[in-house]
Design a protein around this motif. Sequence first.
Motif, PDB file in Angstrom:
ATOM      1  N   ASN A  44     -76.070  38.203   5.516  1.00 44.20           N
ATOM      2  CA  ASN A  44     -77.179  38.456   6.429  1.00 44.20           C
ATOM      3  C   ASN A  44     -78.312  39.266   5.803  1.00 44.20           C
ATOM      4  N   SER A  45     -78.138  39.735   4.583  1.00 40.67           N
ATOM      5  CA  SER A  45     -79.193  40.535   3.950  1.00 40.67           C
ATOM      6  C   SER A  45     -80.231  39.632   3.296  1.00 40.67           C
ATOM      7  N   ALA A  46     -81.278  40.252   2.759  1.00 38.48           N
ATOM      8  CA  ALA A  46     -82.328  39.490   2.065  1.00 38.48           C
ATOM      9  C   ALA A  46     -81.979  39.223   0.601  1.00 38.48           C
ATOM     10  N   GLN A  47     -80.843  39.743   0.144  1.00 43.67           N
ATOM     11  CA  GLN A  47     -80.519  39.729  -1.278  1.00 43.67           C
ATOM     12  C   GLN A  47     -80.525  38.337  -1.905  1.00 43.67           C
ATOM     13  N   TRP A  48     -79.981  37.336  -1.223  1.00 44.50           N
ATOM     14  CA  TRP A  48     -79.771  36.027  -1.842  1.00 44.50           C
ATOM     15  C   TRP A  48     -80.679  34.932  -1.291  1.00 44.50           C
ATOM     16  N   ARG A  49     -81.554  35.277  -0.355  1.00 41.11           N
ATOM     17  CA  ARG A  49     -82.297  34.233   0.365  1.00 41.11           C
ATOM     18  C   ARG A  49     -83.161  33.352  -0.525  1.00 41.11           C
ATOM     19  N   MET A  50     -83.788  33.923  -1.514  1.00 43.20           N
ATOM     20  CA  MET A  50     -84.696  33.125  -2.336  1.00 43.20           C
ATOM     21  C   MET A  50     -84.071  32.697  -3.656  1.00 43.20           C
ATOM     22  N   ASP A  51     -82.781  32.928  -3.823  1.00 40.58           N
ATOM     23  CA  ASP A  51     -82.070  32.429  -4.999  1.00 40.58           C
ATOM     24  C   ASP A  51     -82.009  30.905  -4.905  1.00 40.58           C
ATOM     25  N   PRO A  52     -82.498  30.193  -5.917  1.00 37.07           N
ATOM     26  CA  PRO A  52     -82.524  28.730  -5.846  1.00 37.07           C
ATOM     27  C   PRO A  52     -81.147  28.085  -5.759  1.00 37.07           C
ATOM     28  N   ASP A  53     -80.105  28.827  -6.132  1.00 38.90           N
ATOM     29  CA  ASP A  53     -78.738  28.303  -6.069  1.00 38.90           C
ATOM     30  C   ASP A  53     -78.003  28.704  -4.791  1.00 38.90           C
ATOM     31  N   VAL A  54     -78.714  29.331  -3.863  1.00 41.21           N
ATOM     32  CA  VAL A  54     -78.104  29.778  -2.608  1.00 41.21           C
ATOM     33  C   VAL A  54     -78.828  29.108  -1.444  1.00 41.21           C
ATOM     34  N   THR A  99     -75.058  46.276  -0.988  1.00 46.84           N
ATOM     35  CA  THR A  99     -73.643  45.930  -0.828  1.00 46.84           C
ATOM     36  C   THR A  99     -73.423  44.449  -1.106  1.00 46.84           C
ATOM     37  N   SER A 100     -74.323  43.602  -0.598  1.00 51.64           N
ATOM     38  CA  SER A 100     -74.189  42.163  -0.829  1.00 51.64           C
ATOM     39  C   SER A 100     -74.357  41.817  -2.303  1.00 51.64           C
ATOM     40  N   GLU A 101     -75.283  42.477  -2.950  1.00 51.93           N
ATOM     41  CA  GLU A 101     -75.508  42.213  -4.375  1.00 51.93           C
ATOM     42  C   GLU A 101     -74.248  42.468  -5.185  1.00 51.93           C
ATOM     43  N   LYS A 102     -73.521  43.532  -4.841  1.00 53.37           N
ATOM     44  CA  LYS A 102     -72.322  43.891  -5.591  1.00 53.37           C
ATOM     45  C   LYS A 102     -71.096  43.094  -5.148  1.00 53.37           C
ATOM     46  N   PHE A 103     -70.882  43.001  -3.831  1.00 56.11           N
ATOM     47  CA  PHE A 103     -69.601  42.506  -3.338  1.00 56.11           C
ATOM     48  C   PHE A 103     -69.571  41.024  -3.000  1.00 56.11           C
ATOM     49  N   ALA A 104     -70.720  40.393  -2.718  1.00 57.92           N
ATOM     50  CA  ALA A 104     -70.699  38.957  -2.424  1.00 57.92           C
ATOM     51  C   ALA A 104     -70.190  38.145  -3.623  1.00 57.92           C
ATOM     52  N   PRO A 105     -70.641  38.418  -4.856  1.00 55.95           N
ATOM     53  CA  PRO A 105     -70.092  37.683  -6.002  1.00 55.95           C
ATOM     54  C   PRO A 105     -68.601  37.951  -6.217  1.00 55.95           C
ATOM     55  N   ILE A 106     -68.155  39.174  -5.917  1.00 60.91           N
ATOM     56  CA  ILE A 106     -66.726  39.484  -6.042  1.00 60.91           C
ATOM     57  C   ILE A 106     -65.932  38.626  -5.067  1.00 60.91           C
ATOM     58  N   ALA A 107     -66.402  38.549  -3.831  1.00 57.62           N
ATOM     59  CA  ALA A 107     -65.716  37.721  -2.831  1.00 57.62           C
ATOM     60  C   ALA A 107     -65.739  36.256  -3.244  1.00 57.62           C
ATOM     61  N   ALA A 108     -66.888  35.791  -3.709  1.00 57.96           N
ATOM     62  CA  ALA A 108     -67.015  34.383  -4.106  1.00 57.96           C
ATOM     63  C   ALA A 108     -66.088  34.046  -5.266  1.00 57.96           C
ATOM     64  N   SER A 109     -65.882  35.004  -6.165  1.00 61.23           N
ATOM     65  CA  SER A 109     -65.016  34.773  -7.314  1.00 61.23           C
ATOM     66  C   SER A 109     -63.559  34.577  -6.906  1.00 61.23           C
ATOM     67  N   LYS A 110     -63.244  34.989  -5.687  1.00 62.80           N
ATOM     68  CA  LYS A 110     -61.874  34.841  -5.172  1.00 62.80           C
ATOM     69  C   LYS A 110     -61.747  33.630  -4.251  1.00 62.80           C
ATOM     70  N   GLY A 111     -62.749  32.739  -4.299  1.00 60.38           N
ATOM     71  CA  GLY A 111     -62.696  31.511  -3.514  1.00 60.38           C
ATOM     72  C   GLY A 111     -63.175  31.651  -2.085  1.00 60.38           C
ATOM     73  N   GLY A 134     -70.989  30.084  -4.073  1.00 62.15           N
ATOM     74  CA  GLY A 134     -70.055  30.562  -3.070  1.00 62.15           C
ATOM     75  C   GLY A 134     -70.714  31.449  -2.035  1.00 62.15           C
ATOM     76  N   ILE A 135     -72.068  31.425  -1.989  1.00 66.30           N
ATOM     77  CA  ILE A 135     -72.825  32.284  -1.077  1.00 66.30           C
ATOM     78  C   ILE A 135     -73.823  31.427  -0.300  1.00 66.30           C
ATOM     79  N   ILE A 136     -73.920  31.694   1.003  1.00 67.83           N
ATOM     80  CA  ILE A 136     -74.947  31.101   1.856  1.00 67.83           C
ATOM     81  C   ILE A 136     -75.751  32.245   2.461  1.00 67.83           C
ATOM     82  N   ALA A 137     -77.068  32.101   2.473  1.00 64.34           N
ATOM     83  CA  ALA A 137     -77.923  33.152   3.013  1.00 64.34           C
ATOM     84  C   ALA A 137     -78.316  32.850   4.455  1.00 64.34           C
ATOM     85  N   ASN A 138     -78.245  33.870   5.283  1.00 63.82           N
ATOM     86  CA  ASN A 138     -78.763  33.817   6.645  1.00 63.82           C
ATOM     87  C   ASN A 138     -80.239  34.221   6.576  1.00 63.82           C
ATOM     88  N   PRO A 139     -81.164  33.431   7.106  1.00 63.12           N
ATOM     89  CA  PRO A 139     -82.575  33.798   7.007  1.00 63.12           C
ATOM     90  C   PRO A 139     -82.915  35.072   7.774  1.00 63.12           C
TER      91      PRO A 139
END
Length: 334
Positions: free
Chosen positions: A97-107, A79-91, A125-130
Amino acid sequence: MKKVNVAVVGATGMVGRTFLKVLEERQFPIENVYFFSSKKSAGSTITFAGKNYVVEELTETAFDGKNIQIALFSAGGATSEKFAPIAASKGIIVVDNSAQWRMDPDVPLIVPEVNPEAIKEIKKGIIANPNCSTIQAMVPLKPLYEKYGLKRIVFSTYQAVSGSGVRGVKDLEDGIAGKPNQFYPHPIAFNCLPHIDVFMDNGYTKEEMKMINETKKIFNDDSIKVTATTVRVPVRGAHSESINVEFNKPFELEDVVEAIKNTEGVVLVDNPAKDEYPLAVDAEGHDEVFVGRIRRDFSVDNGINLWVVADNIRKGAATNAVQIAELLVKNDLV
């Protein structure tokens, strides 16, 4: 703090409902709040701050026209993989809280007591919770890292079934009642499973690799040697961890104890003479990280052992995410 519009994605789940409790308790400055879930839970009612709200289905257009500034996500990696970028695109700034973005160097991967400065490094536009087990370990290790440097860390965790969500809790309850397990690969009642998440090709589980990789990212230090063994235990709530640390510098034990005692978010419970040490049953329902059994490791130079306990649903998930949201407001980033 100025008031902001907030969305909670995955609002009907275990962490999602804890988001609501923590937001209320900490009196987070909310102007308007919106709750989203899967189609299955959409239409249900949530009570927040004395008002009833209808849960909306999460779709590509769900965020439109609401002027949402912060979205707290706890709905799984897909869900985060699909919808987090959609939310971020809207400001919207997403705290995921998922593991999806934790190791992304831009997050940025943030524990507010440890690396709050990373809040200014938002690029997507995304921050990861460890990971929950990582969060509670980082809090008492931060002052020790600053004071002595961390050469090597050995994590051994004893993680509650609530870390697996409602299915894990049900397996424990069913097992105690003599019913067969439905979720874990083996019975969890009266048992310990050295198996959290899937096994990787290197023999470690995904949970163990999360702790290894996230520790290095949060401290921004690849020189730290880290290993981990994560174990699921028949405890309902709060994770316990044995942490063995080897420093780069010599230390006095009383200085280590004092540094931990004075750390924000830590409660020192360390009086073995009176059988006082952190317990899962005492940590459950609290936001602090409880630390005790602090002692020198005589098998290596500059080594210590710690026993660290925290509520994995609160500090290990919901509370840490809300603290990140508070940083966003405090730093005028929303």
